[in-house]
Design an enzyme around this catalytic site. Structure first.
Site: not given
Length: 287
Positions: A2-3, A58, A106, A124, A277
């Site tokens: 997420p940005e 962020k 999770h 993750r 990227r």
């Protein structure tokens, strides 16, 4: 990951739902996140009253009324879920990736309020939750970060000085959180397209008018994404069951081999890899 716009949408949702609430209980099911959750985490949060939900870059920041804080970073796969005891609302996910429903696995941290539970899920485990005792400690946490794009400190003089004698390409600078905080890979590509600037151009040769464009377009692109509810590049649905819509506005990101969206341009969108990227740009109008 997420940005800034996606994290801002999460912040708004949390601010609306949990501001003013008191934490009744905290359960940590897995302490081994990117930063290990200490054993006193539960004790530090219990009975705290939430003043508001803020954000820097962020990072989500929970402000407590006793001037302590909790910083949440979603990492690559972190999501925040809100479950209301008496509601049959289908959607629980306040984040932007994966299923909108509470996953079965999770769910590492649970924070219980009256009739409402916040769950932090992270398959993750690249994200983390950090309790911070004071404003001084909070400022120290972010002291090496650059200004946000919306900050008045992100201005021509700051950028020109930062770029002086630096040969790094502009795409990498936009991703560098020490230079400017909150811009990630998706928005860096979109911003440079709006500026008609090639992602590989060296930052030290940019003209002042180009720098001015980068500042203005950074703010415009991010604001537009926030208005559109962020970018749903996978399966995001928010607590109302709505998808973020900014991905429908992408001009170059994930549009490899398509025609440039500028009517007067005959170029097409190319994809290159810049520092591991994916970067997308028009081969004609971004030279």
């Amino acid at each position: 990951m997420p940005e800034l716009p996606e994290v801002e949408i999460v912040r708004k949702s949390l601010n609306k739902k949990i501001s003013g609430k008191i934490i009744n209980d905290v359960r940590v099911k897995n302490r081994n996140l990117r930063l290990k959750i200490p054993k006193n985490f539960e004790t530090n949060l219990k009975r705290k009253k939430i003043k508001k939900i803020g954000r820097f870059s962020k990072y989500i920041i929970i402000f407590f009324t006793d001037n302590s804080y909790c910083v949440v970073h979603l990492g690559m796969s972190g999501t925040i879920h809100l479950l209301n005891t008496y509601s049959k609302k289908k959607f629980t996910n306040t984040s932007f990736y994966h299923s909108p429903h509470l996953p079965k696995k999770h769910n590492h941290v649970e924070i219980q309020f009256n009739n409402l539970k916040l769950v932090y899920n992270d398959p993750r485990r690249f994200g983390y939750i950090l309790f911070i005792n004071s404003e001084k400690e909070l400022l120290k946490k972010f002291e090496k970060f650059g200004p946000e794009p919306f900050s008045k400190n992100f201005n021509i003089n700051y950028v020109k000085t930062y770029f002086r004698n630096k040969k790094k390409n502009i795409k990498n600078f936009l991703l560098d959180q020490n230079f400017v905080s909150g811009i990630g890979n998706i928005y860096a590509s979109e911003i440079l397209f709006e500026c008609k600037i090639n992602p590989l151009i060296s930052a030290d040769i940019l003209k002042e008018e180009q720098i001015d464009k980068i500042i203005k377009k950074s703010r415009e692109v991010l604001k537009k994404s926030i208005v559109k509810g962020g970018s749903s590049i996978r399966d995001f649905k928010n607590t109302s069951g709505n998808r973020g819509l900014f991905q429908n506005e992408f001009k170059v990101y994930n549009r490899e081999n398509l025609k440039c969206p500028r009517i007067t341009c005959r170029g097409k969108i190319f994809k290159i890899v810049v520092t591991n990227r994916s970067s997308f740009f028009c081969n004609k109008c971004q030279k």
